[in-house]
Scaffold this motif. Structure first.
Motif, short mmCIF file in Angstrom:
data_model
loop_
_atom_site.label_atom_id
_atom_site.label_comp_id
_atom_site.label_asym_id
_atom_site.label_seq_id
_atom_site.Cartn_x
_atom_site.Cartn_y
_atom_site.Cartn_z
N VAL A 28 0.87 -1.26 0.04
CA VAL A 28 -0.07 -0.11 -0.01
C VAL A 28 1.05 1.21 0.01
O VAL A 28 0.42 2.29 -0.62
N GLY A 29 1.93 1.21 0.87
CA GLY A 29 2.83 2.49 0.70
C GLY A 29 3.60 2.70 -0.54
O GLY A 29 3.94 3.66 -0.90
N SER A 30 3.88 1.57 -1.30
CA SER A 30 4.40 1.55 -2.49
C SER A 30 3.62 2.28 -3.64
O SER A 30 3.92 3.05 -4.55
N LEU A 31 2.23 1.85 -3.44
CA LEU A 31 1.42 2.22 -4.49
C LEU A 31 1.09 3.93 -4.14
O LEU A 31 0.89 4.55 -5.06
N ALA A 32 0.93 4.15 -2.80
CA ALA A 32 0.65 5.57 -2.55
C ALA A 32 1.94 6.39 -2.90
O ALA A 32 1.43 7.54 -3.28
N TYR A 33 2.96 5.90 -2.72
CA TYR A 33 4.22 6.64 -3.55
C TYR A 33 4.05 6.76 -4.91
O TYR A 33 4.43 7.89 -5.49
N VAL A 34 3.73 5.77 -5.68
CA VAL A 34 3.77 5.99 -7.12
C VAL A 34 2.63 6.88 -7.66
O VAL A 34 2.72 7.52 -8.39
N TYR A 35 1.43 6.85 -6.81
CA TYR A 35 0.29 7.68 -7.34
C TYR A 35 0.21 9.02 -6.24
O TYR A 35 -0.65 9.54 -6.09
N ARG A 36 1.23 9.37 -5.58
CA ARG A 36 1.13 10.37 -4.71
C ARG A 36 0.85 11.77 -5.16
O ARG A 36 -0.08 12.32 -4.44
N MET A 37 0.83 12.09 -6.44
CA MET A 37 0.50 13.22 -7.14
C MET A 37 -0.78 13.11 -7.35
O MET A 37 -1.87 14.29 -6.90
N GLU A 38 -1.63 12.05 -7.73
CA GLU A 38 -2.94 11.99 -8.09
C GLU A 38 -3.65 12.00 -6.81
O GLU A 38 -4.81 12.62 -6.63
N ILE A 39 -3.13 11.22 -5.75
CA ILE A 39 -3.73 11.26 -4.47
C ILE A 39 -3.61 12.67 -3.89
O ILE A 39 -4.86 13.21 -3.12
N LEU A 40 -2.70 13.37 -3.94
CA LEU A 40 -2.84 14.79 -3.36
C LEU A 40 -3.67 15.55 -4.14
O LEU A 40 -4.36 16.39 -3.62
N LEU A 41 -3.73 15.53 -5.38
CA LEU A 41 -4.55 16.59 -6.19
C LEU A 41 -6.06 15.99 -5.95
O LEU A 41 -6.92 17.00 -5.97
#
Length: 124
Positions: free
Chosen positions: A18-31
C-alpha cells in the motif's frame, strides 16, 4: 514460525504494498484530496446573468441588433514589454527591440487598458 509471526509478516507486506502504491500515485492522491477539500469549503453557486451596457451607437441601430464592444486579448508567454503598447521610447529604460504593434496601439488609445496584471510564472 508461529502464527503471530506469520500475521505480522503479512501485515508488514500489506503495508509495504500500500505504501509503494501510495508513493507511485502520490500526485494523483494529493490533487484528488485538494479537489475534495475545495468542493467541501467553497460551494459553487448558480450561474448569474450578466447585463451588458451597449452604450451609444453611431449607426443608430436598435440595442438588440448591435454587437457588444468587448475585446479581450489573451497572450501566452508574452512579457509586458514585448509590444509597443507598453513601451515609451522617451523612457530611459525602454527597450529598442520591441515589436511595433500599431493596431494594438490604436485599440489601447481608444479603450481601457488594465496594466497591473502580471504573472511571474511562465507556466500556463
Amino acid at each position: 514460525m508461529s502464527r503471530g509471526a506469520k500475521w505480522g509478516i503479512g501485515i508488514l507486506a500489506g503495508i509495504l504494498v500500500v505504501g509503494s502504491l501510495a508513493y507511485v500515485y502520490r500526485m494523483e492522491i494529493l490533487l484528488e484530496g485538494i479537489a475534495i477539500a475545495v468542493k467541501r469549503r467553497v460551494p459553487v453557486g448558480p450561474y448569474q446573468e450578466v447585463s451588458w451596457s451597449r452604450g451609444a451607437d453611431p449607426q443608430a441601430r436598435e440595442p438588440g441588433e448591435r454587437p457588444p464592444n468587448i475585446v479581450l486579448i489573451l497572450a501566452d508567454d508574452q512579457s509586458w514589454n514585448s509590444t509597443s503598447v507598453q513601451m515609451d521610447p522617451a523612457l530611459p529604460n525602454s527597450k529598442s527591440d520591441y515589436h511595433q504593434t500599431p493596431s494594438l496601439e490604436t485599440l489601447a488609445a481608444s479603450g481601457m487598458r488594465f496594466i497591473n496584471g502580471y504573472s511571474a510564472s511562465p507556466i500556463c
